[in-house]
Scaffold this active site. Sequence first.
Site, short mmCIF file in Angstrom:
data_model
loop_
_atom_site.label_atom_id
_atom_site.label_comp_id
_atom_site.label_asym_id
_atom_site.label_seq_id
_atom_site.Cartn_x
_atom_site.Cartn_y
_atom_site.Cartn_z
N GLU A 54 -1.95 -9.35 3.29
CA GLU A 54 -1.96 -9.97 4.62
C GLU A 54 -3.36 -10.27 5.12
O GLU A 54 -3.56 -11.17 5.93
CB GLU A 54 -1.21 -9.09 5.62
CG GLU A 54 -1.87 -7.77 5.98
CD GLU A 54 -1.47 -6.60 5.09
OE1 GLU A 54 -1.56 -5.44 5.54
OE2 GLU A 54 -1.07 -6.87 3.94
N HIS A 61 -3.59 -5.04 0.27
CA HIS A 61 -3.09 -5.63 1.52
C HIS A 61 -3.24 -7.15 1.46
O HIS A 61 -4.26 -7.71 1.88
CB HIS A 61 -3.89 -5.09 2.71
CG HIS A 61 -3.60 -3.67 3.04
ND1 HIS A 61 -2.66 -3.31 3.99
CD2 HIS A 61 -4.10 -2.51 2.54
CE1 HIS A 61 -2.61 -1.98 4.07
NE2 HIS A 61 -3.48 -1.48 3.21
N CYS A 87 0.83 -1.20 0.00
CA CYS A 87 0.00 0.00 0.00
C CYS A 87 0.87 1.26 0.00
O CYS A 87 1.48 1.59 -1.00
CB CYS A 87 -0.97 -0.04 1.18
SG CYS A 87 -2.32 1.16 1.05
#
Length: 541
Positions: free
Chosen positions: A515, A513, A380
């Site tokens: 994750e 993102h 990001c």
Amino acid sequence: MARYIFVTGGVVSSLGKGLSSASLAYLLQSRGYKVRLRKLDPYLNVDPGTMSPFQHGEVFVTDDGAETDLDLGHYERFSGISAKQSDNVTTGKIYSDILKKERKGLYLGKTVQVIPHVTNQIKEFIKNDIGNEDFVICEIGGTVGDIESLPFLEAIRQFSIDVGNKNSLFIHLTLVPYMKASDEIKTKPTQHSVKELRALGIQPNIIICRCEQPIPFGQRKKISLFCNVPIKNVIETIDVKTIYEAPISFYKEKLDQQVLDYFKLKSKKKPNLLPWKKITKTILNSKASINIAIIGKYVNLKDAYKSLDEALTHGGIKNNIKINLIRVESDHLKPAQIKKKLLGIHGILIPGGFGKRGTEGKIAAITYARTKKIPFLGICFGMQMAVIEFARNVLKIKKASSTEISDNCIPIVGLIDEWTKNGKIQKGTSKDLGGSMRLGLYPAKLKESSLIKRIYKSKTIAERHRHRYEVNINYQNDFEKNGMLFSGISPDNKLPEVIEIKKHPWFIGVQFHPEFKSRPLFPHPLSVSYTHLTLPTIYSV
């Protein structure tokens, strides 16, 4: 009809209600039941989107674009169930909805009160958007005794009466401290916490006792007697070496069995704990290790990057490598210190973030990663910093920056004016900060012969976003002529999603993102590839 399990906490916060709820969800799933997890947060913010990570930790983002509490990340990682906007609510959202109704005159002139209007709104949330789930696990944020939690506790008390005791269960998680000076385990805090809960009209059916060491039978019996709970329903959870031991621990304590017994249900199949045993063994016994530097503004608070930490751990599990996370404060990182600060580092990672503070330290670290051929991952804001660093030092655009950082710059990165979502044009804004970003799941197409395509093994991907600024696509040709490939683009060819440097062992920036979608049982491909850094097979991933 769904059966509702309410999880409350007492004595102190951060005891692990979220992990307990997530572990129970997995165990019930493993026994053949369908589960849904929800979080009721007592703070007045509409959502955590505008809260500092120092205040609340990470903001987790769902597929459908909700900015939520980090506990929903635990729910997803353990259960594999993707959370929705309808799985997290706050006092702020409840009151906001009520006040909108009041302004429209929908209460027909009645006095709007906590009871019944606020409690009714909470009850509507609890039962909304429920399909064929067998269990709905609702975690109540905060601690019993907090003023903020009272409407939620009253609402679940009423809800239990509405659906009946046979369809509702209360689990209370408390601290049972060990006093080293007297060599005693103390049950009094638990007794007082349950007493306060009972004063509000809620009798817990199961008590989970968080403790540092096993609770002797005598103390368990005492908790059972004074808290009016059968001794078999006094469950201990001792501190574990890794959170992924939690399902194993709760299974040994028969938490899921006691839940089924309460509802007079039988297990549809035998629970499978082998994956968690394998994960735990890998985490605790891996001999190889790598050091990854996470360079950001919020490194002093571990929960600020919770999903990222876990995603890297997941990649390490897959590769049988121990991941050592070295946290570096970007505010104090000067170019002259880089070599010393990053000595022994195998990978550099710049996570998401907002604002000017610490940006020059991040850019200096990216320069070091690019020139010294150290594997780099920018997420990001980290991708945007990588683009700015390349523009300044390779394209020689010295005033290159982001309009988020400077008003007097060449805007390599700028505020989103509009973007497409589900075929409709969405408008950006610089006025309201809350909920005004590009949020949730968006698709991207990946270029042929790119590293990112080899990692994903797919031409298209869909990942979760949370950002307000974008890399300026108009500079694409200049970047690509000089070695930085825009290897992932939005379907309309307007928004860069992935960048990579061709003549580098592993240098990738992503606008999304990754994750948020990583799971211990199903690690994200970027995490797997990135934590493969020290192995000779990296290029074949």
